[in-house]
Write a protein that holds these residues in place. Structure first.
Motif, PDB file in Angstrom:
ATOM      1  N   LEU A 143       0.832  -1.208   0.000  1.00 51.94           N
ATOM      2  CA  LEU A 143       0.000   0.000   0.000  1.00 51.94           C
ATOM      3  C   LEU A 143       0.865   1.255   0.000  1.00 51.94           C
ATOM      4  N   ILE A 144       1.915   1.225   0.814  1.00 52.86           N
ATOM      5  CA  ILE A 144       2.831   2.378   0.866  1.00 52.86           C
ATOM      6  C   ILE A 144       3.506   2.561  -0.490  1.00 52.86           C
ATOM      7  N   GLU A 145       3.966   1.466  -1.062  1.00 53.64           N
ATOM      8  CA  GLU A 145       4.651   1.550  -2.356  1.00 53.64           C
ATOM      9  C   GLU A 145       3.707   2.024  -3.455  1.00 53.64           C
ATOM     10  N   GLU A 146       2.444   1.605  -3.385  1.00 54.85           N
ATOM     11  CA  GLU A 146       1.463   2.074  -4.366  1.00 54.85           C
ATOM     12  C   GLU A 146       1.331   3.597  -4.293  1.00 54.85           C
ATOM     13  N   GLY A 147       1.248   4.119  -3.062  1.00 55.70           N
ATOM     14  CA  GLY A 147       1.137   5.573  -2.893  1.00 55.70           C
ATOM     15  C   GLY A 147       2.403   6.304  -3.306  1.00 55.70           C
ATOM     16  N   GLN A 148       3.552   5.688  -3.086  1.00 56.19           N
ATOM     17  CA  GLN A 148       4.817   6.324  -3.489  1.00 56.19           C
ATOM     18  C   GLN A 148       4.960   6.361  -5.008  1.00 56.19           C
ATOM     19  N   LYS A 149       4.534   5.297  -5.660  1.00 59.47           N
ATOM     20  CA  LYS A 149       4.647   5.244  -7.115  1.00 59.47           C
ATOM     21  C   LYS A 149       3.721   6.244  -7.804  1.00 59.47           C
ATOM     22  N   THR A 150       2.581   6.517  -7.173  1.00 62.10           N
ATOM     23  CA  THR A 150       1.615   7.436  -7.783  1.00 62.10           C
ATOM     24  C   THR A 150       1.792   8.878  -7.297  1.00 62.10           C
TER      25      THR A 150
END
Length: 202
Positions: A143-150
């Motif tokens: 979830l954190i990585e999803e937010g960082q990528k976007t």
């Protein structure tokens, strides 16, 4: 009236044997410690035979493992439901961060027993528990990585470190949280989730 109450008190426990054994073991481990609780004490307090315990759990070690595993299963199911939802990633992460706090407090004895006694597990069982926890942490980290990528979350702090930061707080709840303290589980969960989100804001 008194006779009715007495009759009820002497009725056999209708709770299924595995749940009864687990509840009894959890209480005794919390009161006495895992290493100071014998199998004989557990079966006597649960009102079952040793054969029943070994049929359902195999060993006292299996009971200790299940004390933690049942909590982790609940948390994993709830995280999977939140993470797979349609809400914006910031809300999903916040909900997940708050939920693990509340569910840990709801099962505080279980968490306390496990972190105090996990060194009693065999290397094989210890490895199994770590694998189960890693799966949960990886879903949370995704979830954190999803937010960082976007671009919703900052990439200044690695996602792994953010996960360790939040779960370090969660894993220590059993050492200091008190039900009669100034914060309800939900209020504490909100504070810790907000801290996590603030650490991730660009």
């Amino acid at each position: 009236m008194a006779r009715a109450a007495q009759a009820k008190a002497t009725e056999p426990d209708s709770t299924p044997v595995p749940q009864r054994l687990l509840a009894t073991a959890t209480r005794l481990f919390a009161e006495q410690g895992y290493d100071r609780t014998s199998v004989q004490e557990i079966v006597e307090a649960a009102g079952v035979t040793k054969g029943a315990l070994y049929h359902y759990f195999g060993s006292k070690e299996d009971l200790l493992h299940e004390v933690y595993a049942r909590v982790l299963r609940v948390q994993q199911e709830r995280l999977d439901a939140v993470a797979g939802g349609d809400d914006p990633v910031e809300k999903r992460l916040r909900d997940a961060a708050a939920d693990v706090v509340v569910t840990t407090i709801d099962h505080l004895d279980d968490a306390s027993i496990f972190f105090r006694s996990m060194h009693h597990l065999s290397p094989e069982k210890n490895k199994q528990v770590r694998a189960e926890r890693r799966r949960y942490h990886e879903r949370f980290r995704a979830l954190i990585e999803e937010g960082q990528k976007t671009g919703v979350f900052s990439t200044a702090t690695p996602a792994d470190l953010v996960v360790d930061y939040h779960f370090g707080s969660v894993h220590h709840l059993s050492t200091w949280y008190r039900p009669d303290g100034p914060l309800t589980p939900e209020e504490l969960a909100d504070h810790l989730a907000d801290l996590l989100l603030r650490a991730l804001r660009p």
